[in-house]
Write an enzyme that holds these catalytic residues in place. Structure first.
Site, short mmCIF file in Angstrom:
data_model
loop_
_atom_site.label_atom_id
_atom_site.label_comp_id
_atom_site.label_asym_id
_atom_site.label_seq_id
_atom_site.Cartn_x
_atom_site.Cartn_y
_atom_site.Cartn_z
N ALA A 55 15.46 -7.05 -6.54
CA ALA A 55 14.84 -8.21 -5.87
C ALA A 55 13.33 -8.02 -5.86
CB ALA A 55 15.38 -8.31 -4.45
N ASP A 68 6.75 6.83 -1.53
CA ASP A 68 5.50 6.19 -1.97
C ASP A 68 4.34 7.01 -1.38
OD1 ASP A 68 6.09 3.43 0.35
OD2 ASP A 68 5.08 5.33 0.71
N ASP A 73 4.55 8.15 10.11
CA ASP A 73 3.87 9.12 10.99
C ASP A 73 4.64 9.37 12.29
OD1 ASP A 73 1.47 6.55 12.09
OD2 ASP A 73 3.66 6.59 11.98
N HIS A 116 4.67 -10.45 10.16
CA HIS A 116 3.33 -9.96 9.78
C HIS A 116 3.38 -9.25 8.43
CE1 HIS A 116 -0.67 -8.01 10.66
NE2 HIS A 116 -0.15 -7.07 9.89
N GLU A 117 4.35 -8.35 8.27
CA GLU A 117 4.43 -7.58 7.00
C GLU A 117 4.70 -8.50 5.82
OE1 GLU A 117 3.27 -4.39 8.87
OE2 GLU A 117 3.47 -4.61 6.71
N HIS A 120 1.66 -9.86 4.37
CA HIS A 120 1.04 -8.95 3.39
C HIS A 120 1.80 -8.98 2.07
CE1 HIS A 120 -1.78 -7.23 6.15
NE2 HIS A 120 -0.89 -6.59 6.88
N HIS A 126 -5.66 -9.17 6.58
CA HIS A 126 -5.77 -9.31 8.03
C HIS A 126 -6.76 -10.40 8.41
CE1 HIS A 126 -4.07 -5.07 8.79
NE2 HIS A 126 -3.14 -6.01 8.95
C1 LIG Z 1 1.85 -7.94 14.23
O1 LIG Z 1 2.43 -7.16 13.22
C2 LIG Z 1 1.97 -5.90 12.98
C3 LIG Z 1 0.82 -5.41 13.57
C4 LIG Z 1 0.41 -4.09 13.29
C5 LIG Z 1 1.16 -3.31 12.43
S1 LIG Z 1 0.72 -1.68 12.14
O2 LIG Z 1 0.11 -1.15 13.35
O3 LIG Z 1 1.84 -0.94 11.60
C6 LIG Z 1 -0.52 -1.70 10.91
C7 LIG Z 1 0.09 -1.93 9.54
C8 LIG Z 1 -0.14 -3.36 9.08
O4 LIG Z 1 -1.19 -3.93 9.45
O5 LIG Z 1 0.70 -3.93 8.39
C9 LIG Z 1 -1.25 -0.40 10.97
F1 LIG Z 1 -2.27 -0.43 10.10
F2 LIG Z 1 -0.46 0.60 10.63
C10 LIG Z 1 2.30 -3.81 11.84
C11 LIG Z 1 2.71 -5.12 12.11
ZN LIG Z 2 6.52 2.95 2.21
ZN LIG Z 3 -1.15 -5.82 8.74
#
Ligand SMILES: COc1ccc(S(=O)(=O)[C@H](CC(=O)O)C(F)F)cc1
Ligand SMILES: [Zn+2]
Ligand SMILES: [Zn+2]
Length: 159
Positions: A55, A68, A73, A116-117, A120, A126
């Protein structure tokens, strides 16, 4: 995450690999589907679930080193990450399974983080607007539809 800027198609497939044990599988399935539908409602995009590993967007729950160059963390810190559009790892979205994933306001709300993801994974960066779903920090927004006007404008500028 060196990827292209956008998908060159409007029908994008996703599949779910490893799950979290924090939630029932069908809950994860429906939260993921709802997070995609936030973007589908605001754009011309359609998301189709597939059960194969080829997919466009592979969704997985993983911990620490997971294949990757962006190991997770442990608890807190990075919650998830997604690669921008492209072949192979492009679009793939990983959730840190050392977080506590929920459908509510405790732990981290999977629907909010996934929406949110997936922004991306579609090529969005952002936003500096605190109202935007693409604002860099997590808050457990309870509103059904998370997108700000800016998010809708940005996804439609891209597709
Ligand atoms: C609102 O959705 C999110 C906000 C912040 C994050 S995060 O804190 O994992 C962010 C990762 C990201 O911005 O996707 C950080 F840089 F790790 C993930 C999803
Ligand atoms: Zn990963
Ligand atoms: Zn983000």
């Amino acid at each position: 995450h060196i990827q292209g800027t956008r998908w060159n198609k409007n029908v994008i497939t996703y599949s779910i690999g490893r799950y979290t044990r924090d939630l029932p599988r069908n809950t994860v399935d429906s939260l993921v589907e709802s997070a995609f539908s936030v973007w589908a409602r605001a754009s011309s995009l359609t998301f189709v679930r597939s059960h194969t590993r080829n997919a466009d967007i592979m969704v997985e729950f993983v911990t620490n080193e997971h294949g990757d160059f962006y190991p997770f963390d442990g608890p807190r810190g990075t919650l998830a990450h997604a690669f921008g559009p492209g072949l192979g790892i492009g679009g793939d979205t990983h959730f840190d399974d050392d977080e506590y994933w929920t459908a509510g306001r405790t732990g981290f709300n999977l629907f909010v983080v996934a929406a949110h993801e997936f922004g991306h994974a579609l090529g969005l960066k952002h936003s500096r607007n605190r109202e935007s779903l693409m604002y860099p920090t997590y808050k457990s927004s309870s509103s059904a539809n998370l997108l700000s006007i800016e998010d809708v404008a940005n996804i439609n500028a891209l597709y």
